[in-house]
Structures are given as C-alpha cells and as structure tokens.
Enzyme design. Structure first.
Site, mmCIF file in Angstrom:
data_model
loop_
_atom_site.group_PDB
_atom_site.id
_atom_site.type_symbol
_atom_site.label_atom_id
_atom_site.label_comp_id
_atom_site.label_asym_id
_atom_site.label_seq_id
_atom_site.Cartn_x
_atom_site.Cartn_y
_atom_site.Cartn_z
ATOM 1 N N HIS A 191 -130.707 50.715 5.940
ATOM 2 C CA HIS A 191 -131.943 50.902 5.184
ATOM 3 C C HIS A 191 -132.239 52.401 5.098
ATOM 4 C CE1 HIS A 191 -135.643 49.701 3.324
ATOM 5 N NE2 HIS A 191 -136.396 50.255 4.263
ATOM 6 N N CYS A 218 -140.042 46.523 0.455
ATOM 7 C CA CYS A 218 -138.732 47.167 0.302
ATOM 8 C C CYS A 218 -137.563 46.260 0.685
ATOM 9 C CB CYS A 218 -138.696 48.451 1.108
ATOM 10 S SG CYS A 218 -140.034 49.575 0.655
ATOM 11 N N LYS A 261 -129.812 56.296 0.329
ATOM 12 C CA LYS A 261 -131.143 56.834 0.004
ATOM 13 C C LYS A 261 -131.162 58.347 0.147
ATOM 14 C CE LYS A 261 -133.981 52.766 1.124
ATOM 15 N NZ LYS A 261 -132.968 51.817 1.661
ATOM 16 N N PHE A 298 -142.493 47.113 4.260
ATOM 17 C CA PHE A 298 -143.871 47.026 4.738
ATOM 18 C C PHE A 298 -144.263 45.548 4.858
ATOM 19 C CE2 PHE A 298 -145.527 51.346 2.907
ATOM 20 C CZ PHE A 298 -144.817 52.021 3.887
#
Length: 414
Positions: free
Chosen positions: A305, A165, A337, A401
């Site tokens: 994020h 990501c 997001k 990740f």
C-alpha cells in the site's frame, strides 16, 4: 470445488500514461507522474501538486457519443476509458453469449466530487432551478459500474464498492468471488477516482495528510523514507477483465495471470489512523494467503500500500514482518505510489494492473525517492531501480480510512 479465476485484460488511465505498455515502461524507468496542478488555480492552497491526469479526452479512447460523455463525471470517464482498454485487450465480444453471465464491479472512495462542487456553486450562485437534472446519476459512487454496464450491455452482477483507499482491491476481490461461486463467467472490475478538486485538495490538506513539498513535487511521495511528510493525491483508473479459467481457455484468450486468494479485515480502532502494530492489515494478508492455499514462503514480492505517511508505512512494515516471519528477508516489497501518488479508491486497481505486469515481465517495479529509510523500515523496498527477479506469486495490499484492509494473491499464468 471453487472455480479458477484468471485475468485476461488490463486498462489504465493515469498520470504515467493511458496505455498499459507506456505505463509499465515509465514505472520501470522510475519516472514520476507527480507535478503542479493545472486544472484549477491553487496558488492560495497549502498544497499545489498532485498526480494529475492531463489531456485525457474519453472520446479519443472509446467510441462514445459526446452527449453521453457530458453526462459523466470525470471519475466515470476515467473508468470508461480504462474499461474499454481492458475489454479490447481481453478480446471479449459481449454481443455473444449470455449477457447475464457478464458483470461489473468498480470501486471508488469518493465518486463524483467534481460534480458535487460544480452543482453546489450553481445552487448558491444561481438558485435551485439551475442545478443539473443529471447531477445525481453523475455523482453516485455506482455511476462507473452503471455506465460500463449500460455501454457494453452487461446484465450480470453489477455493484460498486466504497471502502476508501481499499475500494478497488475490494471490488476486484468481490468480483473474483462472484466468478468463483459461479454467479458470473466474466467481470469487468477495478477502481476509479477523480478527487483532485478544490474541495478534495483542501479537505485532505486540512487533515494534515498531504505532503507539502511544493518546491519538489516529483520527490514528495517517498514511502518508508525518514523525510516523508504525507501522501500525494492522484487520480485515474485501473480496470481488469476477470474470467473463469475454462471460459477463457475455451475462447482462446491470452491469460495474463491468475487470482488465487482474497482476504479482508478491519482495524476496528480509528477512522483515519492505522493500527500501529498493523494487526488488521496482517489479518487480511493471512486470510488472502490462506484462501490461496499456499504458504508464506510461496510469496516472492509484495506490492505494498506504501502511501508515504509516517504512521501507515511503519504499520504496514510491522504487519508484513508479522505475517512473513523469517521469510520476510527473502521477499521484495515496493510501492508505485512513490511514482504516481495515491489514487485513493482507484489505487488498488492501478496497482493490481502493475502486479499483473510484474508477473508477466518478472520485474519488481521500484520505490523511488527512498534515500534514507526510516527507523523500523528495514525491508527490501526495491529502492530507486526496477529489479528483474523470479516472481511466482505476489501479495497485493490495500488499506483505507475506516480501518478497511483488503489483500489479493496473484500468480503467474500457467
């Protein structure tokens, strides 16, 4: 002395729209692009919603041969569409000048997952002779960079980044470095992802990483809220045109923003869980601010994020507090997001487009669905409504990740 790097073009393909003005208007209005999945039957799935791009046909956005489109995975088509929009806005004519000074760097966390699934099914249902000869060039993570390079005949640095990501932010940061170091004058850069497939959805669901709020999908992505239960998958692309400042100025380009600094680090602890104290994230932020040659007090807004995961949101908040100290109470922090879901490897590309628009319009986009901040999540997250405010410089965070951390500092055009 390193060369200055500016942004001259923006392009998006998202669940909130395919044109930058529409995308920005919907962000500022607090609209959600999350809804029930329509591309395949997921009635047996635990999760049945996502930030899906609907009714996108590349040929409607780019002059391209239909045969060429068929040889591209969905994530490549998103990247091509967004690149075309960014290049048009930049006014770059790549037929002029030295093609070896024009490059491409596009990130993707997963690449052509749709192609992998389709060809896997053909292999086991109809045998090895039915597998497409175009499978490999369609599914490669570097297929987006390669196709953009071929379509516009860009012969300079050409690469791809796959850091989960953080992919798009790493790609943009690496493109920034290439221009700084005089290895290119112009870079087409960003990220693209199209992992809303049966395998992608089931894989992330089995990790217990996704929200299961099927009855209220538009409210499922809720960064920093105590009722968050995981992130929402999304797809799309965000692409920018970066140029060396004097190169852009010489051709009379409209300079949208400037990139000042880039930082990266690793958590070095766990493949999927963030460092609970956000030490790796804090290090990347500090490196970006140091690289920009500014102080923490020069940052007005953090485009976070902010994935809406129980562990990630707290870790990022902890890291922001570590980096900014007392100044943390003077900055705004938000996550788009909450409106779009998580575009995985493409998230940084779309969010950096939003960051440039925030600088241009002097508005911080909101964090929607933040009704009850969780314990320890006590920053100014711009809840519910966009906020007009003076914004000189922005820090953009992306974490992935594998413990990948990437951050950029952007400033208003001067």
């Amino acid at each position: 002395m390193s060369r200055r790097v500016v942004v001259t073009g923006l392009g998006v393909v998202t669940s909130l729209g395919f044109e930058v003005p529409d995308f920005w208007d919907r962000l500022c209005a607090g609209k959600s692009g999350v809804g029930l999945i329509g591309r395949f039957d997921c009635s047996d799935f635990k999760v049945r919603f996502a930030g899906e791009v609907k009714e996108f046909e590349l040929s409607e956005h780019l002059a391209i041969d239909s045969k060429e489109v068929k040889r591209q995975d969905r994530f490549v088509q998103f990247a091509m569409g967004a690149a075309g929009k960014a290049i048009r806005q930049s006014g770059m004519d790549f037929s002029k000048g030295d093609p070896f000074r024009y490059g491409v760097l596009i990130g993707s966390g997963i690449g052509g997952l749709q192609e992998i699934e389709q060809q896997h099914n053909l292999l086991f249902d109809r045998g090895p002779t039915r597998v497409s000869p175009f499978m490999i060039p369609k599914l490669m993570v570097n297929a987006a960079s390669g196709n953009i390079s071929c379509h516009w005949t860009l012969k300079g640095p050409n690469s791809a980044v796959a850091t989960a990501c953080a992919s798009a932010t790493n790609a943009i940061g690496d493109a920034f470095r290439l221009i700084q170091l005089d290895m290119a004058d112009t870079m087409v850069t960003g990220g693209s992802e199209a992992a809303i497939t049966p395998m992608g959805l089931s894989g992330f669901s089995r990790m217990a990483a996704l929200s299961t709020r099927n009855d209220e999908p538009e409210r499922a992505s809720r960064p920093w809220d105590r009722d968050r239960d995981g992130f929402v998958m999304a797809e799309g692309a965000g692409v920018l045109v970066l140029e060396e400042y004097e190169h852009a100025k010489a051709r009379g380009a409209n300079i949208l923003a400037e990139i000042l600094g880039y930082g990266m680090s690793a958590d070095g602890g766990h493949m999927t869980a963030p460092d609970p104290e956000g030490r790796g994230a804090a290090r990347a932020m500090q490196c970006a601010i140091k690289d920009a040659k500014i102080n923490v007090s020069d940052i007005d807004y953090v485009n976070a994020h902010g994935t809406s995961t129980p562990l990630g949101d707290k870790a990022e908040t902890f890291a922001i507090k570590t980096v900014f100290g007392e100044h943390v109470r003077k900055i705004a922090v938000s996550s788009i997001k909450s409106q779009m879901g998580h575009l995985l490897g493409a998230s940084g590309g779309v969010e950096i487009v939003a960051t440039v628009l925030a600088l241009q319009n002097q508005v911080a986009p909101p964090t929607i669905n933040l009704d009850n901040p969780d314990e320890g999540c006590d920053l100014d997250y711009v809840p519910h409504e966009a906020r007009p405010m003076p914004i000189r410089r922005i820090l953009k965070n992306s974490f992935g990740f594998g413990g990948h951390n990437a951050c950029l500092v952007l400033a208003r055009a001067t």
